[in-house]
Write a protein that holds these residues in place. Structure first.
Motif, PDB file in Angstrom:
ATOM      1  N   PRO A  18       1.857  56.404  24.880  1.00 24.11           N
ATOM      2  CA  PRO A  18       2.173  57.424  23.347  1.00 24.11           C
ATOM      3  C   PRO A  18       1.089  58.350  23.078  1.00 24.11           C
ATOM      4  CG  PRO A  18       1.745  55.114  22.670  1.00 24.11           C
ATOM      5  CD  PRO A  18       1.936  55.162  24.227  1.00 24.11           C
ATOM      6  N   VAL A  19      -0.497  57.855  23.562  1.00 21.87           N
ATOM      7  CA  VAL A  19      -1.683  58.905  23.230  1.00 21.87           C
ATOM      8  C   VAL A  19      -1.443  60.091  24.303  1.00 21.87           C
ATOM      9  CG1 VAL A  19      -4.091  59.048  23.797  1.00 21.87           C
ATOM     10  CG2 VAL A  19      -3.115  57.248  22.296  1.00 21.87           C
ATOM     11  N   ASN A  20      -0.907  59.795  25.576  1.00 23.63           N
ATOM     12  CA  ASN A  20      -0.702  60.905  26.557  1.00 23.63           C
ATOM     13  C   ASN A  20       0.241  61.632  26.142  1.00 23.63           C
ATOM     14  OD1 ASN A  20       0.733  61.640  29.167  1.00 23.63           O
ATOM     15  ND2 ASN A  20      -1.120  61.393  29.957  1.00 23.63           N
ATOM     16  N   ASP A  21       1.473  61.258  25.897  1.00 29.68           N
ATOM     17  CA  ASP A  21       2.666  62.024  25.307  1.00 29.68           C
ATOM     18  C   ASP A  21       2.098  62.845  24.162  1.00 29.68           C
ATOM     19  OD1 ASP A  21       5.572  62.307  25.570  1.00 29.68           O
ATOM     20  OD2 ASP A  21       5.449  61.690  23.382  1.00 29.68           O
ATOM     21  N   LEU A  22       1.195  62.308  23.168  1.00 26.03           N
ATOM     22  CA  LEU A  22       1.008  63.212  21.873  1.00 26.03           C
ATOM     23  C   LEU A  22       0.008  64.266  22.210  1.00 26.03           C
ATOM     24  CD1 LEU A  22       0.571  63.675  19.141  1.00 26.03           C
ATOM     25  CD2 LEU A  22      -1.206  61.948  18.979  1.00 26.03           C
ATOM     26  N   VAL A  23      -1.070  63.992  23.236  1.00 25.93           N
ATOM     27  CA  VAL A  23      -2.023  64.861  23.578  1.00 25.93           C
ATOM     28  C   VAL A  23      -1.476  66.197  24.422  1.00 25.93           C
ATOM     29  CG1 VAL A  23      -4.107  65.432  24.759  1.00 25.93           C
ATOM     30  CG2 VAL A  23      -3.797  63.232  23.168  1.00 25.93           C
ATOM     31  N   PHE A  24      -0.637  65.728  25.506  1.00 31.18           N
ATOM     32  CA  PHE A  24      -0.312  66.596  26.262  1.00 31.18           C
ATOM     33  C   PHE A  24       1.389  67.011  25.918  1.00 31.18           C
ATOM     34  CE2 PHE A  24      -3.270  64.079  28.668  1.00 31.18           C
ATOM     35  CZ  PHE A  24      -4.252  65.165  28.968  1.00 31.18           C
TER      36      PHE A  24
END
Length: 307
Positions: A113-119
């Motif tokens: 989810p962090v990756n999905d949010l950031v990118f």
């Protein structure tokens, strides 16, 4: 502050809601946490790894880059944790749990989810995170389990015991069927996805149940060292590797941010299953997840600034 607020609301809060439910149900019903751990290891995680490896299309060049980064990163973390473990004179079983807490980071229910949010749902950036997730799970459920078992039964018995683990065969099946483009019948694929989707929720529920059993006054020095290495030194090591190999752009950002994740929930799950300082493992997971709200935000900011 805005990014910190987004991470707290969209990523950490859902995680802690599930953990709190596990905590509350353990306090009320006195669940068998050992059984919950076994459900994770023998049922949910194999399905999760199989589904991810079968369904993700990844270029060999990108895989090679991430694989090299991952191996160097984990080896350096192991050397540091091994040295610190000796320095603070941990006994063998405690030193293994300490090393695992440093080497195994939460690439799944936190990293994805962090990756999905950031990118912003960029498929290229997400493919990097999926490779990290896959390597983490393979490593955790091979070396991680081997290291815990070897404390009690010796290295040979631990190595032989790994071949009884369904994770190994799920990994081989996922890679092979993906490579040869073999179609999976819906009566297998649909339930496999149902089980895989349940993995994150039950892992967090199990962690919440473990937290209800923690004695928070023990092994504080070990906890502090683990948090420092995992959340502060870990990203610095990742940054050094990225600069040495001159990785740039989204790949560099994704690798740096992915390296900053807190300790893996499943490290506490396997510590519970093999009864190797499960209180310490769960305590490290809990506090590393809490503190990561600040440290991950800083790493996200630095990744955007540097790359």
């Amino acid at each position: 502050m805005l990014e910190l607020g987004i991470i707290l609301k969209d990523i950490l809060l859902p995680i802690f809601v599930i953990m709190f439910i596990g905590y509350w149900m353990q306090m009320k019903f006195q669940l068998n946490v050992q059984t919950l751990a076994r459900l994770n290891i023998y049922f949910l995680v194999p399905a999760f790894i199989f589904v991810k490896l079968y369904s993700t299309k990844i270029s060999m060049n990108l895989f090679g880059q991430v694989f090299l980064f991952f191996i160097l990163y984990v080896v350096i973390l192991y050397i540091i944790s091994h040295f610190i473990g000796k320095m603070i004179r941990l006994e063998k079983g405690e030193k293994t749990t300490f090393s695992n807490s440093v080497m195994f980071f939460n690439s799944g229910n936190y990293g994805v989810p962090v990756n999905d949010l950031v990118f912003r749902s960029d498929p290229f950036a997400m493919s990097i995170q999926v490779i990290m997730l896959t390597l983490q799970n393979i490593f955790l459920f091979s070396y991680g389990i081997f290291s815990l078992q070897s404390v009690r039964v010796g290295k040979l018995q631990a190595a032989l015991g790994y071949f009884k683990m369904p994770v190994l065969y799920a990994m081989l099946a996922g890679v092979s069927l993906n490579y040869f483009d073999v179609a999976i019948p819906s009566f297998i694929w649909v339930p496999a996805n149902y089980v895989a989707d349940a993995m994150i929720a039950l892992a967090l529920f199990t962690l919440g149940a473990q937290v209800a059993q923690i004695k928070f006054t023990s092994a504080l020095s070990t906890l502090y060292y683990s948090l420092t290495i995992r959340l502060a030194i870990g990203p610095l090591i990742a940054l050094a590797i990225i600069y040495i190999f001159q990785v740039e752009g989204i790949v560099a950002q994704a690798l740096l941010i992915g390296s900053a994740m807190p300790t893996s929930v499943n490290s506490a799950v396997i510590a519970q299953e093999y009864d190797n300082h499960p209180d310490l493992a769960a305590q490290i997971v809990l506090f590393s997840t809490l503190i990561s709200a600040v440290t991950v935000s800083v790493v996200i900011f630095m990744a955007r600034l540097l790359f």
